[in-house]
Write a protein that holds these residues in place. Structure first.
Motif, short mmCIF file in Angstrom:
data_model
loop_
_atom_site.label_atom_id
_atom_site.label_comp_id
_atom_site.label_asym_id
_atom_site.label_seq_id
_atom_site.Cartn_x
_atom_site.Cartn_y
_atom_site.Cartn_z
N GLN A 37 41.28 37.22 55.73
CA GLN A 37 40.38 36.38 56.06
C GLN A 37 39.06 36.12 55.26
O GLN A 37 38.57 35.20 55.13
N LEU A 38 39.07 37.27 54.39
CA LEU A 38 37.89 37.02 53.37
C LEU A 38 38.03 36.34 52.06
O LEU A 38 37.15 35.93 51.50
N GLY A 39 39.56 36.61 51.77
CA GLY A 39 39.89 35.78 50.57
C GLY A 39 39.90 36.65 49.42
O GLY A 39 40.78 37.04 48.65
N GLU A 40 38.64 37.23 49.19
CA GLU A 40 38.52 38.26 47.86
C GLU A 40 37.09 39.07 48.44
O GLU A 40 36.24 38.65 49.03
N ALA A 41 37.42 40.17 48.45
CA ALA A 41 36.28 41.41 48.77
C ALA A 41 36.77 42.70 48.37
O ALA A 41 37.76 43.03 47.81
N MET A 71 43.42 50.51 47.34
CA MET A 71 43.48 51.01 45.91
C MET A 71 45.18 51.44 45.80
O MET A 71 45.48 51.06 44.82
N ASN A 72 45.89 51.79 46.86
CA ASN A 72 47.21 52.06 46.61
C ASN A 72 48.07 50.97 46.49
O ASN A 72 48.78 50.81 45.73
N LEU A 73 47.79 49.72 47.05
CA LEU A 73 48.37 48.50 46.96
C LEU A 73 47.96 47.99 45.56
O LEU A 73 48.73 47.48 44.86
N TYR A 74 46.74 48.17 45.06
CA TYR A 74 46.42 47.60 43.78
C TYR A 74 46.97 48.41 42.61
O TYR A 74 47.46 47.81 41.57
N GLU A 75 47.17 49.68 42.68
CA GLU A 75 47.72 50.56 41.74
C GLU A 75 49.02 50.36 41.63
O GLU A 75 49.68 50.51 40.64
N LYS A 76 49.78 49.95 42.75
CA LYS A 76 51.20 49.51 42.51
C LYS A 76 51.43 48.13 42.18
O LYS A 76 52.61 47.73 42.09
N GLY A 77 50.43 47.36 41.94
CA GLY A 77 50.41 46.01 41.40
C GLY A 77 51.01 45.17 42.63
O GLY A 77 51.14 43.92 42.25
N LEU A 78 50.58 45.32 43.80
CA LEU A 78 50.88 44.59 44.98
C LEU A 78 49.92 43.46 45.43
O LEU A 78 50.02 42.53 46.10
N ILE A 79 48.68 43.70 44.91
CA ILE A 79 47.49 43.00 45.04
C ILE A 79 46.72 43.02 43.76
O ILE A 79 46.97 43.72 42.96
N LYS A 80 45.83 41.90 43.79
CA LYS A 80 44.86 41.69 42.49
C LYS A 80 43.75 42.18 42.66
O LYS A 80 43.30 42.23 43.79
N GLY A 81 43.24 42.71 41.63
CA GLY A 81 41.68 43.20 41.68
C GLY A 81 41.06 42.91 40.43
O GLY A 81 41.57 43.03 39.31
N ALA A 82 39.83 42.98 40.35
CA ALA A 82 38.99 42.62 39.09
C ALA A 82 37.70 43.58 39.47
O ALA A 82 36.92 43.44 40.33
#
Length: 108
Positions: A37-41, A71-82
């Motif tokens: 819903q937020l797009g990026e957050a 954090m869990n999804l990001y560490e697995k590479g399943l979502i992006k983060g900056a």
């Protein structure tokens, strides 16, 4: 497919946010829905969005759940983060603009 392969596939399958918010859903689905819903957050942004859907839940619980899931999804590479200003801003890597390129094989 052996058991190890199935476990890997279950653990690292692509994430898909649900199309609607369901109070009985897993925390992962709730967090993914709010992020979509937020797009990026950031995690606090997602927790704030979750308060709209979970007004009875303590803000600390929502923040902790959002932070852990993201954090869990990001560490697995399943979502992006900056990382920006010491905080990670997450997104689902959705394509938001259409491709302007062509498919003419003569140009490739």
């Amino acid at each position: 497919m052996n058991k190890a392969d199935q476990s890997f596939n279950d653990e690292f399958k692509p994430v898909a946010p649900p199309e609607a918010y369901h109070p009985e859903a897993s925390w992962q689905d709730k967090v993914l829905y709010a992020l979509a819903q937020l797009g990026e957050a950031t995690a606090p942004d997602v927790a704030a969005k979750l308060t709209e859907y979970e007004p009875e839940e303590a803000p600390q619980v929502l923040h902790r759940q959002a932070e852990q899931v993201l954090m869990n999804l990001y560490e697995k590479g399943l979502i992006k983060g900056a990382e920006q200003d010491g905080e990670v801003s997450y997104n689902l890597s959705k394509i938001t603009q259409s491709n302007t390129g062509g498919t003419d094989p003569d140009l490739l």
